[in-house]
Structure formats: structure tokens, C-alpha cells
Design a protein around this motif. Structure first.
Motif, mmCIF file in Angstrom:
data_model
loop_
_atom_site.group_PDB
_atom_site.id
_atom_site.type_symbol
_atom_site.label_atom_id
_atom_site.label_comp_id
_atom_site.label_asym_id
_atom_site.label_seq_id
_atom_site.Cartn_x
_atom_site.Cartn_y
_atom_site.Cartn_z
ATOM 1 N N LEU A 1 0.819 -1.214 0.000
ATOM 2 C CA LEU A 1 0.000 0.000 0.000
ATOM 3 C C LEU A 1 0.850 1.261 0.000
ATOM 4 C CD1 LEU A 1 -2.796 -1.244 2.375
ATOM 5 C CD2 LEU A 1 -3.181 -0.256 0.107
ATOM 6 N N LYS A 2 0.332 2.272 -0.682
ATOM 7 C CA LYS A 2 1.002 3.561 -0.820
ATOM 8 C C LYS A 2 0.112 4.651 -0.232
ATOM 9 C CE LYS A 2 2.930 2.082 -5.279
ATOM 10 N NZ LYS A 2 3.024 2.415 -6.729
ATOM 11 N N PRO A 3 0.699 5.761 0.190
ATOM 12 C CA PRO A 3 -0.134 6.855 0.714
ATOM 13 C C PRO A 3 -1.212 7.296 -0.268
ATOM 14 C CG PRO A 3 2.156 7.231 1.274
ATOM 15 C CD PRO A 3 2.139 6.033 0.370
ATOM 16 N N GLU A 4 -0.939 7.210 -1.554
ATOM 17 C CA GLU A 4 -1.933 7.611 -2.547
ATOM 18 C C GLU A 4 -3.101 6.634 -2.661
ATOM 19 O OE1 GLU A 4 1.386 7.333 -3.004
ATOM 20 O OE2 GLU A 4 1.849 6.578 -5.021
ATOM 21 N N ASP A 5 -3.040 5.508 -1.982
ATOM 22 C CA ASP A 5 -4.173 4.595 -1.911
ATOM 23 C C ASP A 5 -5.185 5.024 -0.840
ATOM 24 O OD1 ASP A 5 -1.858 1.909 -2.388
ATOM 25 O OD2 ASP A 5 -3.220 2.756 -3.891
ATOM 26 N N THR A 6 -4.832 6.024 -0.065
ATOM 27 C CA THR A 6 -5.737 6.514 0.971
ATOM 28 C C THR A 6 -7.035 7.021 0.350
ATOM 29 O OG1 THR A 6 -3.958 7.104 2.489
ATOM 30 C CG2 THR A 6 -6.057 8.261 2.762
ATOM 31 N N ALA A 7 -8.146 6.476 0.809
ATOM 32 C CA ALA A 7 -9.457 6.831 0.246
ATOM 33 C C ALA A 7 -10.538 6.101 1.023
ATOM 34 C CB ALA A 7 -9.535 6.436 -1.225
ATOM 35 N N VAL A 8 -11.765 6.482 0.763
ATOM 36 C CA VAL A 8 -12.897 5.659 1.181
ATOM 37 C C VAL A 8 -13.168 4.668 0.051
ATOM 38 C CG1 VAL A 8 -15.313 5.606 1.839
ATOM 39 C CG2 VAL A 8 -13.858 7.522 2.566
ATOM 40 N N TYR A 9 -13.204 3.407 0.401
ATOM 41 C CA TYR A 9 -13.420 2.349 -0.584
ATOM 42 C C TYR A 9 -14.870 1.896 -0.531
ATOM 43 C CZ TYR A 9 -8.482 2.024 -1.637
ATOM 44 O OH TYR A 9 -7.207 2.305 -2.067
ATOM 45 N N TYR A 10 -15.499 1.897 -1.713
ATOM 46 C CA TYR A 10 -16.899 1.533 -1.829
ATOM 47 C C TYR A 10 -17.039 0.249 -2.642
ATOM 48 C CZ TYR A 10 -17.801 6.372 -0.450
ATOM 49 O OH TYR A 10 -17.852 7.570 0.213
ATOM 50 N N CYS A 11 -17.885 -0.620 -2.162
ATOM 51 C CA CYS A 11 -18.206 -1.856 -2.878
ATOM 52 C C CYS A 11 -19.496 -1.658 -3.657
ATOM 53 C CB CYS A 11 -18.367 -2.977 -1.865
ATOM 54 S SG CYS A 11 -18.974 -4.536 -2.530
ATOM 55 N N HIS A 12 -19.572 -2.256 -4.829
ATOM 56 C CA HIS A 12 -20.849 -2.284 -5.565
ATOM 57 C C HIS A 12 -21.174 -3.708 -5.973
ATOM 58 C CE1 HIS A 12 -19.611 -3.092 -9.774
ATOM 59 N NE2 HIS A 12 -18.488 -2.511 -9.407
ATOM 60 N N ALA A 13 -22.449 -3.973 -6.048
ATOM 61 C CA ALA A 13 -22.920 -5.286 -6.486
ATOM 62 C C ALA A 13 -24.053 -5.068 -7.489
ATOM 63 C CB ALA A 13 -23.403 -6.105 -5.299
ATOM 64 N N ASP A 14 -23.924 -5.672 -8.654
ATOM 65 C CA ASP A 14 -24.962 -5.586 -9.688
ATOM 66 C C ASP A 14 -25.860 -6.810 -9.526
ATOM 67 O OD1 ASP A 14 -22.520 -4.426 -12.108
ATOM 68 O OD2 ASP A 14 -23.613 -3.357 -10.542
ATOM 69 N N ILE A 15 -27.068 -6.566 -9.084
ATOM 70 C CA ILE A 15 -27.932 -7.632 -8.604
ATOM 71 C C ILE A 15 -29.208 -7.718 -9.421
ATOM 72 C CG2 ILE A 15 -29.365 -8.315 -6.622
ATOM 73 C CD1 ILE A 15 -27.072 -7.250 -4.860
ATOM 74 N N ARG A 16 -29.580 -8.938 -9.739
ATOM 75 C CA ARG A 16 -30.884 -9.165 -10.383
ATOM 76 C C ARG A 16 -31.914 -9.289 -9.267
ATOM 77 N NH1 ARG A 16 -33.392 -14.152 -12.514
ATOM 78 N NH2 ARG A 16 -35.111 -13.519 -13.855
ATOM 79 N N ASP A 17 -32.715 -8.255 -9.167
ATOM 80 C CA ASP A 17 -33.747 -8.256 -8.131
ATOM 81 C C ASP A 17 -35.110 -8.254 -8.814
ATOM 82 O OD1 ASP A 17 -33.073 -4.722 -7.423
ATOM 83 O OD2 ASP A 17 -33.991 -5.697 -9.143
ATOM 84 N N GLY A 18 -36.128 -7.907 -8.100
ATOM 85 C CA GLY A 18 -37.465 -7.939 -8.670
ATOM 86 C C GLY A 18 -37.715 -6.891 -9.742
ATOM 87 N N TYR A 19 -36.753 -5.982 -9.955
ATOM 88 C CA TYR A 19 -36.929 -4.882 -10.904
ATOM 89 C C TYR A 19 -36.037 -5.018 -12.121
ATOM 90 C CZ TYR A 19 -38.875 -3.046 -6.590
ATOM 91 O OH TYR A 19 -39.592 -2.889 -5.439
ATOM 92 N N GLY A 20 -35.294 -6.104 -12.212
ATOM 93 C CA GLY A 20 -34.305 -6.257 -13.271
ATOM 94 C C GLY A 20 -32.927 -6.261 -12.637
ATOM 95 N N TYR A 21 -31.945 -5.630 -13.295
ATOM 96 C CA TYR A 21 -30.614 -5.531 -12.715
ATOM 97 C C TYR A 21 -30.445 -4.150 -12.086
ATOM 98 C CZ TYR A 21 -28.809 -9.938 -14.459
ATOM 99 O OH TYR A 21 -28.589 -11.272 -14.666
ATOM 100 N N THR A 22 -30.046 -4.118 -10.831
ATOM 101 C CA THR A 22 -29.854 -2.886 -10.094
ATOM 102 C C THR A 22 -28.474 -2.885 -9.454
ATOM 103 O OG1 THR A 22 -32.216 -2.834 -9.573
ATOM 104 C CG2 THR A 22 -30.784 -1.408 -8.271
ATOM 105 N N THR A 23 -27.793 -1.736 -9.484
ATOM 106 C CA THR A 23 -26.502 -1.609 -8.816
ATOM 107 C C THR A 23 -26.716 -1.078 -7.411
ATOM 108 O OG1 THR A 23 -25.316 -1.211 -10.880
ATOM 109 C CG2 THR A 23 -24.240 -0.506 -8.858
ATOM 110 N N TYR A 24 -26.228 -1.845 -6.452
ATOM 111 C CA TYR A 24 -26.306 -1.447 -5.049
ATOM 112 C C TYR A 24 -24.910 -1.094 -4.550
ATOM 113 C CZ TYR A 24 -31.026 -3.365 -4.969
ATOM 114 O OH TYR A 24 -32.353 -3.605 -5.210
ATOM 115 N N TRP A 25 -24.845 -0.103 -3.655
ATOM 116 C CA TRP A 25 -23.585 0.378 -3.110
ATOM 117 C C TRP A 25 -23.551 0.226 -1.604
ATOM 118 C CZ3 TRP A 25 -19.634 2.179 -6.155
ATOM 119 C CH2 TRP A 25 -19.950 2.443 -7.483
ATOM 120 N N GLY A 26 -22.359 -0.046 -1.101
ATOM 121 C CA GLY A 26 -22.151 0.003 0.333
ATOM 122 C C GLY A 26 -21.885 1.424 0.787
ATOM 123 N N GLN A 27 -21.766 1.590 2.098
ATOM 124 C CA GLN A 27 -21.561 2.935 2.652
ATOM 125 C C GLN A 27 -20.098 3.351 2.661
ATOM 126 O OE1 GLN A 27 -23.635 3.106 6.443
ATOM 127 N NE2 GLN A 27 -25.501 3.722 5.385
#
Length: 119
Positions: free
Chosen positions: A85-111
Motif C-alpha cells: 500500500l502507498k499513501p496515494e491509496d488513501t481513500a474511502v473504498y466503496y463496494c458495488h454489487a450488480d444484482i438481479r432483483d425484482g426490478y431487473g438488474y440494479t446496482t447497489y452500493w455500500g456505505q
């Protein structure tokens, strides 16, 4: 309702390692791609890595050879192993999941989870 939750961030010295985890849970038919973005202070959100449903893995050039994305499909979980790891890697890291739900495909994000790399 679908939830995406990250864990594993923290403070580490330059050259160290961290492992991020992200789990998708709730009512879903299937999970397509899962991946990671990051946002450093004063900068736009940046794509980091993705694990596609066909097993394809891709990374932004700045993390190639240092970060590894992996996935446990049975647990709807994606990991990001971050080495050298480098100092320039400092950040808030967000996860996303592309999910097939009842509405089709939706992208959900973590906090987001904070990663801080000290020099």
C-alpha cells in the motif's frame, strides 16, 4: 431489500497490507458483477477493480500487481486484498454489487470503508 456492506478498512503504514470484504444480502435472484471504487479527499470516485460474473477480473492500472480481487459466489461476497500500500491509496473504498432483483438488474452500493496509508 438488498444491502451491501463493506468491512476491513483501517490505518496501515506504507508497504503494508489490508483486506477488504463486502457482502450482499437480502432478496435477490442472482448477483452479476461485484467490485470496488474509491474516493480520495477532494477527488472524484475512481474505479479500482471488478469481478464479473463470468470470472473476468480487471483492475485500474495504478493497482495492478498490488491488489487482488476475489469472490465467494456462494456467500455473495467479494474481497480486495491490498498489498504494498502507498499513501496515494488513501481513500474511502466503496463496494458495488450488480444484482438481479425484482426490478431487473440494479446496482447497489455500500456505505464505504476508510483506508488510510501513512508514509
Amino acid at each position: 431489500q438488498v444491502q451491501v456492506m463493506e468491512s476491513g478498512g483501517g490505518l496501515v503504514q506504507a508497504g503494508g497490507s489490508l483486506r477488504l470484504s463486502c457482502v450482499a444480502s437480502g432478496r435477490m435472484f442472482s448477483v452479476n458483477a461485484m467490485g470496488w471504487y474509491r474516493q480520495a479527499p477532494g477527488k472524484q470516485r475512481e474505479w479500482v477493480a471488478i469481478s464479473a460474473s463470468d470470472g473476468t477480473l480487471n483492475y485500474v492500472d495504478s493497482v495492478k500487481g498490488r491488489f487482488t480481487i476475489s469472490r465467494d459466489n456462494a456467500k455473495n461476497t467479494v474481497f480486495l486484498q491490498m498489498n504494498s500500500l502507498k499513501p496515494e491509496d488513501t481513500a474511502v473504498y466503496y463496494c458495488h454489487a450488480d444484482i438481479r432483483d425484482g426490478y431487473g438488474y440494479t446496482t447497489y452500493w455500500g456505505q464505504g470503508t476508510q483506508v488510510t496509508v501513512s508514509s
